[in-house]
Enzyme design. Structure first.
Site, PDB file in Angstrom:
ATOM      1  N   GLU A   1      26.419  -5.029 -73.434  1.00 45.70           N
ATOM      2  CA  GLU A   1      27.249  -5.012 -74.640  1.00 45.70           C
ATOM      3  C   GLU A   1      27.550  -6.410 -75.184  1.00 45.70           C
ATOM      4  OE1 GLU A   1      27.517  -2.361 -76.142  1.00 45.70           O
ATOM      5  OE2 GLU A   1      27.589  -0.712 -74.720  1.00 45.70           O
TER       6      GLU A   1
ATOM      7  N   THR B   1      25.004   4.455 -77.740  1.00 49.89           N
ATOM      8  CA  THR B   1      23.676   4.455 -77.123  1.00 49.89           C
ATOM      9  C   THR B   1      23.703   4.588 -75.599  1.00 49.89           C
ATOM     10  OG1 THR B   1      23.560   2.041 -77.009  1.00 49.89           O
ATOM     11  CG2 THR B   1      22.698   3.099 -79.019  1.00 49.89           C
ATOM     12  N   LEU B   2      24.871   4.498 -74.983  1.00 49.38           N
ATOM     13  CA  LEU B   2      24.965   4.705 -73.532  1.00 49.38           C
ATOM     14  C   LEU B   2      25.139   6.185 -73.170  1.00 49.38           C
ATOM     15  CD1 LEU B   2      27.170   1.660 -72.495  1.00 49.38           C
ATOM     16  CD2 LEU B   2      24.854   2.141 -71.687  1.00 49.38           C
TER      17      LEU B   2
END
Length: 174
Positions: free
Chosen positions: A88, A15-16
Site C-alpha cells: 500500500e 484490490t486485496l
C-alpha cells in the site's frame, strides 16, 4: 506449542479482496498463519470510496460523506502488516493505515479495525476530481479498466500518476 502471533484487524475494500488482483498477498499470508479471513463487514460511518488512476480504489478519510463501504475483514500478524504496508506504499505517501469502525453484515456487532485510506496529501483533490461522488463497493464493474502494477508506466511513480489524474479534466471516474 508456540506462542500465538499478535494480530491486528484490517479492513480491505479494494484490490486485496477475494477475486481481485492483489488478493494473492492475503492468500500467502493465510497459508503462513499471518492472516485469517473474518468475513464481510461494512463501515459503521459513511466514507467516500473512489477510483483514481488505473482504476485503483481509494477510501478517503472524510467520515460522514459517501456511503457505508462494504469489504472484508482480516486478522493480520505484524509480518502480514509489514507486507501489506509495503504493497500500500504507506512509507511512500500512497496510503495511510488508520482506524475505522465496522459493522458485521448482520449489523449485530461493531468492530474496531484499520483500513488503508488515500493519503491526506491528495485526498481532497481526488474527492473533487471524482465529482464528490463515490460508491459503496469496489465491484468487478467498478474495477473494469484496472491496470496491474507491472503493466503501468514504470518511469512514472504512483504519486505522480495520482497527481496527473487529479490535474486532468474530470471524466467518468466512477
Amino acid at each position: 506449542m508456540g506462542a500465538e502471533k499478535p494480530m491486528s484487524l484490517i479492513f480491505t475494500y479494494g484490490t486485496l479482496k477475494q477475486d481481485f488482483p492483489n488478493h494473492p498477498l492475503i492468500q500467502s499470508l493465510i497459508l503462513t498463519g499471518d492472516a485469517n479471513y473474518l468475513g464481510v463487514h461494512h463501515t459503521l460511518h459513511k466514507y467516500p470510496l473512489v477510483c483514481g488512476p488505473h482504476r485503483v480504489p481509494f477510501l478517503l478519510n472524510f467520515q460522514g460523506q459517501g456511503h457505508h463501504i462494504r469489504g472484508e475483514l482480516y486478522s493480520v500478524s505484524k509480518h502480514g502488516l509489514d507486507r501489506m504496508d509495503e504493497l500500500e506504499g504507506t512509507s511512500r505517501g500512497h496510503y495511510e493505515r488508520l482506524p475505522v469502525d465496522l459493522v458485521t453484515v448482520e449489523g449485530d456487532k461493531v468492530v474496531g479495525a484499520e483500513a488503508y485510506y488515500g493519503h491526506r496529501s491528495y485526498a481532497m483533490e481526488l474527492w473533487r476530481r471524482n465529482g464528490e461522488k463515490g460508491f459503496c463497493e469496489y465491484s468487478e464493474d467498478k474495477a473494469k479498466g484496472y491496470v496491474r502494477r507491472g503493466d503501468r508506466d514504470q518511469s512514472v511513480g504512483f504519486l505522480e500518476h495520482i497527481l496527473l489524474f487529479i490535474s486532468s479534466s474530470s471524466s467518468t471516474s466512477n
